[in-house]
Motif scaffolding. Structure first.
Motif, PDB file in Angstrom:
ATOM      1  N   GLN A 135     -48.185  -9.250  -4.124  1.00 43.38           N
ATOM      2  CA  GLN A 135     -48.437  -8.474  -5.335  1.00 43.38           C
ATOM      3  C   GLN A 135     -47.285  -7.508  -5.609  1.00 43.38           C
ATOM      4  N   VAL A 136     -46.787  -6.843  -4.559  1.00 42.64           N
ATOM      5  CA  VAL A 136     -45.669  -5.906  -4.737  1.00 42.64           C
ATOM      6  C   VAL A 136     -44.425  -6.642  -5.216  1.00 42.64           C
ATOM      7  N   LEU A 137     -44.105  -7.762  -4.572  1.00 41.80           N
ATOM      8  CA  LEU A 137     -42.921  -8.521  -4.976  1.00 41.80           C
ATOM      9  C   LEU A 137     -43.056  -9.032  -6.405  1.00 41.80           C
ATOM     10  N   ALA A 138     -44.268  -9.425  -6.805  1.00 43.13           N
ATOM     11  CA  ALA A 138     -44.477  -9.894  -8.179  1.00 43.13           C
ATOM     12  C   ALA A 138     -44.243  -8.758  -9.172  1.00 43.13           C
ATOM     13  N   LEU A 139     -44.728  -7.543  -8.847  1.00 45.59           N
ATOM     14  CA  LEU A 139     -44.495  -6.411  -9.739  1.00 45.59           C
ATOM     15  C   LEU A 139     -43.012  -6.083  -9.857  1.00 45.59           C
ATOM     16  N   LEU A 140     -42.302  -6.132  -8.755  1.00 43.08           N
ATOM     17  CA  LEU A 140     -40.866  -5.845  -8.779  1.00 43.08           C
ATOM     18  C   LEU A 140     -40.134  -6.855  -9.658  1.00 43.08           C
ATOM     19  N   ARG A 141     -40.548  -8.128  -9.598  1.00 44.70           N
ATOM     20  CA  ARG A 141     -39.920  -9.137 -10.457  1.00 44.70           C
ATOM     21  C   ARG A 141     -40.324  -8.937 -11.910  1.00 44.70           C
ATOM     22  N   THR A 142     -41.620  -8.670 -12.149  1.00 42.91           N
ATOM     23  CA  THR A 142     -42.101  -8.514 -13.533  1.00 42.91           C
ATOM     24  C   THR A 142     -41.409  -7.354 -14.222  1.00 42.91           C
ATOM     25  N   TRP A 143     -41.217  -6.264 -13.506  1.00 40.52           N
ATOM     26  CA  TRP A 143     -40.596  -5.081 -14.093  1.00 40.52           C
ATOM     27  C   TRP A 143     -39.065  -5.084 -13.952  1.00 40.52           C
ATOM     28  N   ASN A 144     -38.546  -6.195 -13.427  1.00 41.42           N
ATOM     29  CA  ASN A 144     -37.094  -6.428 -13.440  1.00 41.42           C
ATOM     30  C   ASN A 144     -36.325  -5.317 -12.743  1.00 41.42           C
ATOM     31  N   PHE A 145     -36.786  -4.936 -11.555  1.00 44.07           N
ATOM     32  CA  PHE A 145     -36.099  -3.904 -10.795  1.00 44.07           C
ATOM     33  C   PHE A 145     -34.950  -4.490  -9.975  1.00 44.07           C
ATOM     34  N   ASP A 146     -33.937  -3.682  -9.756  1.00 51.43           N
ATOM     35  CA  ASP A 146     -32.885  -3.989  -8.782  1.00 51.43           C
ATOM     36  C   ASP A 146     -33.260  -3.241  -7.506  1.00 51.43           C
ATOM     37  N   VAL A 147     -33.706  -3.963  -6.503  1.00 52.45           N
ATOM     38  CA  VAL A 147     -34.335  -3.352  -5.332  1.00 52.45           C
ATOM     39  C   VAL A 147     -33.353  -3.304  -4.164  1.00 52.45           C
ATOM     40  N   LEU A 148     -33.264  -2.127  -3.569  1.00 49.18           N
ATOM     41  CA  LEU A 148     -32.561  -1.959  -2.306  1.00 49.18           C
ATOM     42  C   LEU A 148     -33.618  -1.619  -1.265  1.00 49.18           C
ATOM     43  N   ALA A 149     -33.899  -2.559  -0.360  1.00 49.07           N
ATOM     44  CA  ALA A 149     -35.001  -2.393   0.583  1.00 49.07           C
ATOM     45  C   ALA A 149     -34.508  -2.595   2.005  1.00 49.07           C
ATOM     46  N   THR A 150     -35.203  -1.925   2.921  1.00 51.05           N
ATOM     47  CA  THR A 150     -34.929  -2.136   4.344  1.00 51.05           C
ATOM     48  C   THR A 150     -36.108  -2.880   4.958  1.00 51.05           C
ATOM     49  N   THR A 151     -35.815  -3.690   5.984  1.00 46.08           N
ATOM     50  CA  THR A 151     -36.860  -4.406   6.703  1.00 46.08           C
ATOM     51  C   THR A 151     -36.321  -4.785   8.069  1.00 46.08           C
ATOM     52  N   PRO A 152     -37.127  -4.644   9.119  1.00 45.66           N
ATOM     53  CA  PRO A 152     -36.633  -5.001  10.461  1.00 45.66           C
ATOM     54  C   PRO A 152     -36.252  -6.470  10.558  1.00 45.66           C
ATOM     55  N   SER A 153     -36.997  -7.319   9.851  1.00 44.68           N
ATOM     56  CA  SER A 153     -36.709  -8.756   9.839  1.00 44.68           C
ATOM     57  C   SER A 153     -37.213  -9.324   8.523  1.00 44.68           C
ATOM     58  N   ILE A 154     -36.709 -10.460   8.155  1.00 38.89           N
ATOM     59  CA  ILE A 154     -37.124 -11.091   6.898  1.00 38.89           C
ATOM     60  C   ILE A 154     -38.338 -11.966   7.183  1.00 38.89           C
ATOM     61  N   ALA A 155     -39.511 -11.508   6.694  1.00 41.78           N
ATOM     62  CA  ALA A 155     -40.756 -12.239   6.919  1.00 41.78           C
ATOM     63  C   ALA A 155     -40.740 -13.552   6.133  1.00 41.78           C
ATOM     64  N   PRO A 156     -41.489 -14.548   6.579  1.00 38.20           N
ATOM     65  CA  PRO A 156     -41.520 -15.835   5.860  1.00 38.20           C
ATOM     66  C   PRO A 156     -41.903 -15.673   4.387  1.00 38.20           C
TER      67      PRO A 156
END
Length: 379
Positions: free
Chosen positions: A309-330
């Motif tokens: 849901q969060v990723l869908a909102l970020l795409r819908t609102w056309n954000f340029d996202v700078l995010a941190t994550t310990p690992s890239i989840a599937p």
């Protein structure tokens, strides 16, 4: 304790009244000095004389310091010795004046003059504030307040139909005037038609604030007095499928419905207003630039449904996202498109460098290379 009265006649060479008392203060001082001198042991008298001489030297030093400051005003202090006494008289006068004013009288006159000047200055300042400053100040504050209210309306509209997955988590926000007499007074003064009464009230509010501010600077006092943000407060409410269809519960100190949600749902509910606020700001007609968001550990506390849901909102609102994550989840691999990954490498010592990699959602990431500038050859 018993006292014994001893009659002592005033010498004939000291002026005295028919009843034998000294005729004036000078005669009394002369008589007192003579009595002390005649008594056995002069330790006390010597101490008093030493103290007097020290105070006189201090007076002379202070007078010289004050005269340096008074020279700019064509004034000076003069010290004279009263006739037949060791008393000193200080007067204030121009350097060439024959007679000066007694310092105590001159100081009282100066205080009265200063009080009058302060009153005149306060009246002048009030006039300037009423005629120009408050007019411009009201206009600027009102414009900023209206812009903030418009932003809140956009956030509320953006969140109106946003519900997450099966849990149907949603958020409503509002920005209202505080239930506070001071806040209500400032809003009323700001929105009332301009008049002498309104400006007089604004001046009184400012003056009280200046007197109560303590160690704050003048600029901070004015800023705090007319900070429209402190007159308002946020009202936030949350809905969840367990509350009923679109049944919102307010979030406040007495009741926090977020505690009844899961960790992921609670984080999502707190993120929604921030995402909506960013989208509303970037959607302004005058904004040009990247729609940048920085999110720390984007997948923390989220299950797959909420993260999707969060990723869908970020795409819908056309954000340029700078995010941190310990690992890239599937799920991030499946949902993301073009992603730039910065690999942090620690070199010798405390230095760190990053290597950018480009990943398009499938296969392996490839390093991002920049073409070297062409070298110029000299003929």
């Amino acid at each position: 304790m018993r006292f014994r009265t001893v009659a002592i006649d005033v010498p004939d060479d000291i002026a005295h009244e028919p009843d034998g008392t000294p005729a004036n203060i000078t005669a009394a001082l002369s008589w007192a000095r003579r009595i002390l001198a005649q008594r056995q042991g002069t330790t006390r008298l010597d101490t008093l004389i030493g103290n007097r001489d020290r105070m006189l030297r201090q007076l002379e030093n202070t007078t010289r310091t004050v005269n340096q400051a008074l020279a700019a005003f064509d004034q000076q202090l003069d010290i004279t010795t009263l006739e037949n006494t060791d008393w000193r008289r200080v007067t204030l006068a121009a350097p060439n004046a024959a007679v000066g004013d007694d310092l105590r009288h001159a100081t009282a006159t100066l205080r009265t003059t200063v009080a009058g000047l302060e009153a005149d200055l306060r009246h002048d300042i009030k006039g300037i504030l009423k005629t120009s400053t408050f007019i411009q100040l009201r206009r600027d504050i009102q414009q900023r307040r209206e812009a903030a209210q418009e932003l809140v309306r956009q956030i509320r509209t953006t969140l109106q139909n946003v519900r997450t997955g099966v849990a149907r988590v949603g958020v409503q926000v509002d920005w209202k005037v505080r239930e506070d007499d001071n806040a209500r007074q400032m809003v009323d003064l700001l929105t009332a038609p301009p008049s002498d009464e309104v400006f007089e009230s604004m001046y009184d509010v400012l003056r009280r604030r200046m007197e109560e501010a303590g160690d704050e600077t003048w600029t901070d006092r004015v800023a705090h007095t007319f900070d429209y943000r402190s007159w308002h407060e946020w009202h936030i409410s949350v809905t969840h499928s367990s509350f009923g269809v679109d049944q919102f519960k307010p979030v406040n100190a007495r009741s926090n419905p977020l505690k009844s949600l899961s960790t992921g749902e609670s984080r999502l509910a707190t993120m929604l207003p921030l995402l909506a606020a960013a989208w509303s700001m970037y959607s302004g007609t005058n904004y040009q630039g990247p729609r940048l968001l920085t999110i720390d550990e984007i997948d923390a506390a989220f299950d797959d449904k909420n993260l999707r849901q969060v990723l869908a909102l970020l795409r819908t609102w056309n954000f340029d996202v700078l995010a941190t994550t310990p690992s890239i989840a599937p799920l991030i691999k499946r949902e993301s498109r073009d992603v730039v990954i910065h690999e942090v490498i620690t070199t010798a010592g405390r230095h760190r460098v990053t290597i950018p990699w480009l990943w398009n959602g499938a296969g392996e990431a490839t390093p991002v290379t920049l073409p070297l500038p062409a070298t110029r050859t000299e003929s």
